[in-house]
Design an enzyme around this catalytic site. Structure first.
Site, PDB file in Angstrom:
ATOM      1  N   ASP A  45      -8.444  31.648 -39.096  1.00  0.00           N
ATOM      2  CA  ASP A  45      -8.361  31.145 -40.465  1.00  0.00           C
ATOM      3  C   ASP A  45      -8.301  32.318 -41.429  1.00  0.00           C
ATOM      4  O   ASP A  45      -8.861  33.382 -41.170  1.00  0.00           O
ATOM      5  CB  ASP A  45      -9.580  30.277 -40.805  1.00  0.00           C
ATOM      6  CG  ASP A  45      -9.718  29.082 -39.879  1.00  0.00           C
ATOM      7  OD1 ASP A  45      -8.771  28.276 -39.814  1.00  0.00           O
ATOM      8  OD2 ASP A  45     -10.765  28.967 -39.216  1.00  0.00           O
ATOM      9  N   ASP A  54     -23.180  37.331 -46.197  1.00  0.00           N
ATOM     10  CA  ASP A  54     -24.280  37.504 -45.247  1.00  0.00           C
ATOM     11  C   ASP A  54     -24.274  38.847 -44.534  1.00  0.00           C
ATOM     12  O   ASP A  54     -25.147  39.683 -44.767  1.00  0.00           O
ATOM     13  CB  ASP A  54     -24.304  36.343 -44.239  1.00  0.00           C
ATOM     14  CG  ASP A  54     -22.946  36.054 -43.617  1.00  0.00           C
ATOM     15  OD1 ASP A  54     -22.031  36.902 -43.742  1.00  0.00           O
ATOM     16  OD2 ASP A  54     -22.791  34.987 -42.993  1.00  0.00           O
ATOM     17  N   ASP A  61      -9.154  33.230 -45.420  1.00  0.00           N
ATOM     18  CA  ASP A  61      -9.770  32.859 -46.694  1.00  0.00           C
ATOM     19  C   ASP A  61      -9.395  33.889 -47.746  1.00  0.00           C
ATOM     20  O   ASP A  61      -9.161  35.062 -47.437  1.00  0.00           O
ATOM     21  CB  ASP A  61     -11.297  32.792 -46.561  1.00  0.00           C
ATOM     22  CG  ASP A  61     -11.748  31.723 -45.576  1.00  0.00           C
ATOM     23  OD1 ASP A  61     -10.966  30.780 -45.333  1.00  0.00           O
ATOM     24  OD2 ASP A  61     -12.870  31.844 -45.042  1.00  0.00           O
TER      25      ASP A  61
END
Length: 511
Positions: free
Chosen positions: A77, A175, A79
């Site tokens: 994916d 994170d 982003d």
């Protein structure tokens, strides 16, 4: 309040708002250093970046996609992160949709049907200067959450995070260091604030900021750590690892649907067995996912014998398909994970006198309630899993027109693959799976010969003697039982030569 008042009287400066993560330092890394192969980029993600920058905004490919590109892997994916607000992003694309409450993001959609692709676009987020704590959670505290841009629950878990800010703060809100890098595909430039490039090369997973605080903000980061360690072979940095076991209790506060989705991601990375081993290594082998508990021993291992071999082979097949770039179905994988709990309950109910088919339906319902519960998306998954399981009883019947209708079922291939897996591990006679494979692939003449052979085998089996029905009291009439009713003549459906598309394919794990 009293402390603030005293500090004010003494002339002490007000304490600065507490930052959850340290601000890093912007470092721009050129193509000669990072070595990202442009051929691994997704042209639609690049198009989204260009559309945003042409409109005067900052925009970068971000997160796990950059990490994978640095590891010379093609990301699954892509982003994009930008300083444009969700409303501004939506206005630039023909098919774009603002979604989410916890994090408001935009899905930019290209293509239609099964071939469609979604590029997820998020707005740079700011470090919160203060957080409003509410008493409830996403469901019980909806009224309190209305109108709030940043809010946490009593444990410190972030329920809302929609405060926009500069890129440097957005990086600190992420994170792990390897997930906090930004790539400009037009200038081929990587922007790194927290040493993520060095950590990626060292295969080190390091939390940005205080790990205990960051796990409290979002306990799912623990599961993400397991996934990255299993998928990428990363090692958790000691400070990042230290609070994992103690923080795992916080996962109980995460919505069940989100935790369920994370489990699916964990097991469909192409490294499912490594993920289970990593969970055990971190002390998370039991008590995190109810569905995993159903197939693991008390020590967090797969069972010995047929039960463990069945799941192990299912996971190996899933991993192989993912690594080959082929599709995998969550429903097939979940059906394999829960099958032996269904089988145990089914056997118990049948031993209690219930006929096989109703007994299986009752066993399935009980397992669904115990292991899946009421979560988002359960309906479609449950329907597919139920069909795979219920089909196993139909495979036992190899006479009549039902065999023709069975191979024409949309989920026949998944049901057969499940049957073949049972045969491969020794749970059932392999001859049964061989018969159905031959029947599905055979010509009309082949099928008639197989049906004749099945009828002959059935006639050789000893006849089951039924217990006599109790006599009716005097004066009462009894209706003939279903077994006594004259058999209806059923017309056999003949398949066209060649069979269907699915019937001609070789047996593999279900799509």
């Amino acid at each position: 309040m009293i402390k603030k008042f005293i500090d004010k009287l003494l002339g002490k400066p007000a304490a600065a708002p507490k930052k959850t993560s340290p601000l890093g330092k912007r470092v721009e890394v050129t193509a000669e250093v990072h070595g990202i192969n442009p051929d691994l980029l997704d042209e639609r993600a690049v198009k989204v970046v260009k559309t945003l920058t042409d409109a005067g905004f900052e925009a970068y490919i971000v997160g796990g996609a950059v990490r994978d590109l640095l590891l010379n892997m093609r990301p699954k994916d892509f982003d994009v992160a930008t300083n444009a607000t969700p409303e501004q992003v939506k206005g630039l694309f023909r098919r774009a949709f603002i979604i989410g409450r916890r994090f408001r993001i935009v899905h930019v959609v290209y293509g239609r049907g099964r071939e469609h692709e979604v590029i997820e676009v998020s707005t740079f987020r700011a470090l919160p200067t203060e957080s409003e704590a509410i008493a409830g959670n996403e469901k019980t505290g909806k009224a309190e959450l209305d109108g709030k841009h940043h809010a946490v629950d009593a444990s410190g878990r972030v329920l809302r995070d929609n405060v926009w800010g500069p890129q440097i703060e957005d990086a600190a809100r992420r994170d792990y260091t390897v997930n906090a890098m930004y790539y400009d595909p037009q200038r081929q430039l990587v922007v790194d604030y927290h040493g993520g490039l060095a950590d990626a090369k060292a295969k080190l997973l390091r939390m940005i900021g205080d790990p205990e605080t960051r796990y409290r903000e979002d306990p799912v980061r623990i599961i993400r750590a397991v996934r990255f360690a299993a998928k990428l072979g990363f090692t958790l940095e000691p400070k990042t690892l230290a609070p994992v076991k103690a923080s795992s209790a916080l996962l109980a506060n995460v919505p069940a649907s989100r935790l369920f989705d994370e489990m699916i991601k964990l097991l469909q990375t192409g490294h499912s067995l490594a993920s289970i081993a990593q969970l055990k290594k971190l002390g998370l082998g039991r008590g995190v996912f109810a569905m995993l508990d159903a197939m693991l021993t008390e020590t967090g291992d797969l069972h010995e014998g047929i039960r463990g071999n069945f799941v192990r082979q299912a996971f190996e097949d899933t991993d192989r398909r993912v690594q080959e770039g082929r599709g995998v179905s969550p429903s097939f994988m979940l059906a394999c994970m829960l099958w032996h709990e269904v089988l145990d309950r089914w056997t118990k109910i049948r031993n209690g006198g219930e006929p096989p088919v109703p007994a299986l339906a009752q066993a399935i319902d009980a397992v669904f309630d115990a292991r899946i519960g009421d979560i988002s998306g359960r309906g479609k998954l449950a329907a597919d899993m139920r069909e795979i399981w219920m089909m196993q009883t139909r495979f036992e019947r190899r006479t009549g027109s039902g065999v023709f209708s069975l191979i024409e079922q949309p989920r026949y291939r998944a049901g057969f693959d499940f049957l073949r897996l049972r045969a491969d591990v020794g749970e059932i006679d392999p001859a049964l799976a061989d018969w159905w494979e031959d029947f599905a692939l055979g010509s009309d003449d082949d099928r008639q010969a197989l049906l004749a052979d099945a009828r002959a085998t059935q006639q050789k089996q000893p006849r089951v003697v039924r217990a006599p029905r109790p006599e009716a009291p005097a004066g009462e009439e009894t209706e003939p039982a279903a077994d006594d009713a004259p058999a209806k003549k059923r017309r056999r459906r003949r398949r066209k030569p060649g069979g269907g598309e699915g019937a001609a394919a070789p047996a593999t794990a279900a799509e």
